[in-house]
Design an enzyme around this catalytic site. Structure first.
Site, PDB file in Angstrom:
ATOM      1  CB  VAL A  65     -37.409  40.112 -85.135  1.00 50.89           C
ATOM      2  CG1 VAL A  65     -38.820  40.782 -85.090  1.00 50.89           C
ATOM      3  CG2 VAL A  65     -37.579  38.918 -85.870  1.00 50.89           C
ATOM      4  N   GLY A 119     -33.387  43.909 -83.840  1.00 48.07           N
ATOM      5  CA  GLY A 119     -32.436  44.890 -84.524  1.00 48.07           C
ATOM      6  C   GLY A 119     -33.225  45.473 -85.654  1.00 48.07           C
ATOM      7  CB  VAL A 156     -25.558  39.376 -81.868  1.00 49.30           C
ATOM      8  CG1 VAL A 156     -25.220  40.314 -82.778  1.00 49.30           C
ATOM      9  CG2 VAL A 156     -24.495  39.899 -80.607  1.00 49.30           C
ATOM     10  CB  SER A 198     -37.706  44.488 -71.413  1.00 50.94           C
ATOM     11  OG  SER A 198     -39.021  43.689 -71.170  1.00 50.94           O
ATOM     12  N   GLY A 199     -39.339  43.987 -73.932  1.00 45.96           N
ATOM     13  CA  GLY A 199     -40.227  44.410 -74.802  1.00 45.96           C
ATOM     14  C   GLY A 199     -40.748  43.476 -75.879  1.00 45.96           C
ATOM     15  CE  LYS A 207     -34.863  42.289 -70.649  1.00 45.85           C
ATOM     16  NZ  LYS A 207     -34.663  41.233 -71.151  1.00 45.85           N
ATOM     17  CG  HIS A 214     -37.738  42.909 -66.690  1.00 42.03           C
ATOM     18  ND1 HIS A 214     -37.780  41.829 -67.730  1.00 42.03           N
ATOM     19  CD2 HIS A 214     -38.459  43.755 -66.932  1.00 42.03           C
ATOM     20  CE1 HIS A 214     -38.777  42.212 -68.369  1.00 42.03           C
ATOM     21  NE2 HIS A 214     -39.213  43.376 -67.917  1.00 42.03           N
ATOM     22  CG  ASN A 215     -35.456  38.528 -68.638  1.00 41.65           C
ATOM     23  OD1 ASN A 215     -35.767  39.856 -68.713  1.00 41.65           O
ATOM     24  ND2 ASN A 215     -35.127  38.177 -69.568  1.00 41.65           N
ATOM     25  CD  GLU A 238     -39.926  37.852 -69.017  1.00 39.15           C
ATOM     26  OE1 GLU A 238     -39.578  38.966 -69.460  1.00 39.15           O
ATOM     27  OE2 GLU A 238     -39.550  37.041 -69.826  1.00 39.15           O
ATOM     28  CE1 TYR A 239     -37.320  33.470 -67.592  1.00 39.63           C
ATOM     29  CE2 TYR A 239     -37.157  31.289 -66.416  1.00 39.63           C
ATOM     30  CZ  TYR A 239     -36.800  32.165 -67.487  1.00 39.63           C
ATOM     31  OH  TYR A 239     -36.004  31.852 -68.600  1.00 39.63           O
ATOM     32  CE  LYS A 289     -34.460  32.876 -76.492  1.00 36.24           C
ATOM     33  NZ  LYS A 289     -35.792  33.616 -76.054  1.00 36.24           N
ATOM     34  NE  ARG A 293     -40.227  30.024 -67.438  1.00 33.55           N
ATOM     35  CZ  ARG A 293     -40.271  30.884 -68.493  1.00 33.55           C
ATOM     36  NH1 ARG A 293     -39.326  30.752 -69.281  1.00 33.55           N
ATOM     37  NH2 ARG A 293     -40.879  31.923 -68.071  1.00 33.55           N
TER      38      ARG A 293
HETATM   39  C1  6PG Z   1     -38.077  40.897 -72.381  1.00 32.83           C
HETATM   40  C2  6PG Z   1     -37.950  39.139 -72.313  1.00 32.83           C
HETATM   41  C3  6PG Z   1     -37.165  38.645 -73.184  1.00 32.83           C
HETATM   42  C4  6PG Z   1     -36.714  37.212 -72.994  1.00 32.83           C
HETATM   43  C5  6PG Z   1     -37.914  36.325 -73.352  1.00 32.83           C
HETATM   44  C6  6PG Z   1     -37.667  34.741 -73.261  1.00 32.83           C
HETATM   45  O1  6PG Z   1     -37.811  41.503 -71.711  1.00 32.83           O
HETATM   46  O2  6PG Z   1     -38.339  41.229 -73.628  1.00 32.83           O
HETATM   47  O3  6PG Z   1     -37.729  38.976 -71.008  1.00 32.83           O
HETATM   48  O4  6PG Z   1     -35.640  39.519 -73.059  1.00 32.83           O
HETATM   49  O5  6PG Z   1     -35.659  36.778 -73.659  1.00 32.83           O
HETATM   50  O6  6PG Z   1     -38.875  36.615 -72.514  1.00 32.83           O
HETATM   51  O7  6PG Z   1     -37.179  34.385 -71.919  1.00 32.83           O
HETATM   52  P1  6PG Z   1     -37.269  32.811 -71.685  1.00 32.83           P
HETATM   53  O8  6PG Z   1     -36.814  31.913 -73.074  1.00 32.83           O
HETATM   54  O9  6PG Z   1     -36.210  32.498 -70.839  1.00 32.83           O
HETATM   55  O10 6PG Z   1     -38.329  32.376 -71.379  1.00 32.83           O
END
Ligand code: 6PG
Length: 468
Positions: free
Chosen positions: A15, A17, A77, A131-132, A185, A188-189, A192-193, A263, A290
């Site tokens: 999706v 790519g 990938v 990201s996005g 990045k 960034h994640n 995000e968490y 992940k 989590r």
């Molecule tokens: C982004 C996200 C993305 C990430 C998912 C899932 O910036 O678009 O950070 O890269 O893979 O948010 O992350 P988790 O599975 O670790 O929650």
């Protein structure tokens, strides 16, 4: 044999790519995709329309031959072995000066290894966070590239055209050498968490204490999104509360199992922060939550064993008002911790990050985009060497203004058995870094007492040991 020469190549037609190719093609560049799965190739060709603009193949050689020189090939990938495998399959067909961009969430030391390996072969390698999500890839993501600065000039026009725009400025910038892009990045994640955990805690509070219905929750988050908390995550949270269950009665959010998966990028952020000696407790606890969420059976049994206090009733409007302040306070602290980690990592790994630029390219397209990032980028623009935004005058006033409500909310959670670890870790972090004297003198005394580890004194220079 493909007939045209394409400006850009992309490996991995999932999706992300698929959508990124259509985005780049919309901006006037011709793109060729590669995937071993014929159905994905066919699907892209069908969506692309004009074969001179969008093409795809399952054959590596046809793909590399179809790209103009220097070849600019992006990999989308899954991180890990598949990235190495994709690189190896491309290598025999590449020439010196060609460029490979890894657009996945690769671990930054893997990027350093790949960059060094490919440099020996004359290939420029970029680790580039994107990201996005799927929508961002199609409409404009935030892109975080790191690698060879000169080679970046070849990909710059494509990335700037494809990236999200904030007030007309593209949300992409050359960030630094080697793994700078992947590292940014990763953090960034981590942020995000942290932000996701905080919004979940505020949801818990508002639902179980103030008794807000899903409709009221949606309206609350929606109104917050129109104010200083404006952000992608607050926006989608409002949308989530409005979603009806298409498989039964009621709202979907209430039917979703409360176990959050991951992940690994948040965990990496925490692990590396520990290595750097940088405290990011608001992010650490988001990873731990989590993990705790995964203990569903144990949690259910333990609740039966210990019970839960009945939450004290609250004034709804006042509680919502305070919750907004607490969320804003903790959002700031979470960004502060992540950015502090980035500033330190930049020195440690020689990334030479421009912190204002990092905040700028997060203002649109990415998951942590928020109105706050515009304030943060302005702060770093005036103080590029700032390590912690908590020290910047603009943020001092924002934090002072919301501190008292944050204390109220965290206290309420503690007294009523509602876990608010993200909010309370944010508050504790703030209280600790604003304490001129902490009780860690006692820890030094204990270390010296049981292990002769020595200590320093406040009143004289030197290293001391006492026979306690
Ligand atoms: C982004 C996200 C993305 C990430 C998912 C899932 O910036 O678009 O950070 O890269 O893979 O948010 O992350 P988790 O599975 O670790 O929650």
């Amino acid at each position: 044999m493909l007939e045209h020469k394409y400006d850009f190549g992309l490996v991995g037609l999932g999706v992300m790519g698929h959508n990124f190719i259509l985005n780049v093609a919309d901006k006037g560049f011709s793109v060729c995709g590669l995937d071993l799965d014929q159905t994905k190739v066919d699907s892209l060709i069908a969506s692309g329309g004009d074969a001179a603009k969008v093409q795809a193949t399952t054959k590596v050689e046809a793909f590399t031959k179809a790209l103009s020189s220097p070849r600019k090939i992006m990999l989308l990938v899954p991180a890990g072995k598949l990235v190495d495998a994709a690189i190896e399959s491309l290598l025999p067909h590449l020439e010196k000066g060609d460029i490979i961009i890894d657009g996945g969430n690769s671990f930054f030391t893997d990027t350093d290894r790949r960059e060094a390996y490919l440099k020996e072969k004359g290939i420029n390698f970029f680790g580039s966070g994107v990201s996005g999500g799927a929508e961002g890839a199609r409409r404009g993501p935030s892109i975080m590239p790191g690698g060879n600065k000169e080679a970046y000039q070849h990909i710059k026009p494509i990335f700037e055209a494809a990236a999200a725009k904030f007030n007309g400025e593209p949300c992409v910038a050359y960030l630094g050498p080697k793994s700078a892009g992947n590292y940014v990045k990763m953090v960034h994640n981590g942020i995000e968490y942290g932000l996701m955990q905080l919004t979940a805690e505020v949801y818990h509070l508002l639902k179980h204490s103030a008794g807000l219905s899903n409709e009221e929750l949606a309206a609350t988050f929606d109104s917050w999104n129109k104010g200083r908390l404006q952000s992608f995550l607050v926006d989608i949270t409002a949308e989530i509360f409005n979603q009806k269950d298409d498989k039964g009665e009621g709202h979907l959010v209430d039917k979703i199992l409360d176990k959050a998966k991951q992940k690994g990028t948040g965990k990496w952020t925490s692990q590396n922060a520990m290595d750097l000696g940088i405290p990011i407790p608001s992010i650490d606890i988001a990873v731990s939550m989590r993990e705790i969420s995964a203990f569903k059976d144990l949690r259910v049994e333990a609740e039966a064993l210990y019970g839960k206090p009945t939450p004290k009733s609250v004034d709804k409007a006042d509680f919502i008002y305070k919750a907004e302040q607490a969320l804003y306070f903790a959002f700031i602290i979470t960004y502060a911790q992540g950015l502090n980690q980035l500033a330190e990592a930049s020195e440690e790994y020689g990334y030479e990050l421009d912190m204002a630029e990092v905040a700028k390219i997060w203002r649109a397209g990415c998951i942590i985009r928020a109105a706050l990032l515009d304030d943060i980028s302005k702060t770093f623009a005036t103080a590029p060497k700032l390590k912690n935004i908590v020290m910047a005058p603009d943020f001092v006033s924002k934090l002072k203004e919301t501190l008292s409500a944050t204390r109220n909310v965290v206290t309420y959670g503690a007294e009523n058995g509602i876990p608010l670890p993200g909010l309370s870790n944010s508050l504790t972090y703030f209280d600790a870094i604003t304490s001129g004297r902490l009780p860690l003198n006692l820890i030094q005394a204990q270390r010296d007492h049981f292990g002769s580890h020595t200590y320093e004194r406040t009143d004289m220079e030197g290293i001391f040991h006492t026979e306690w």
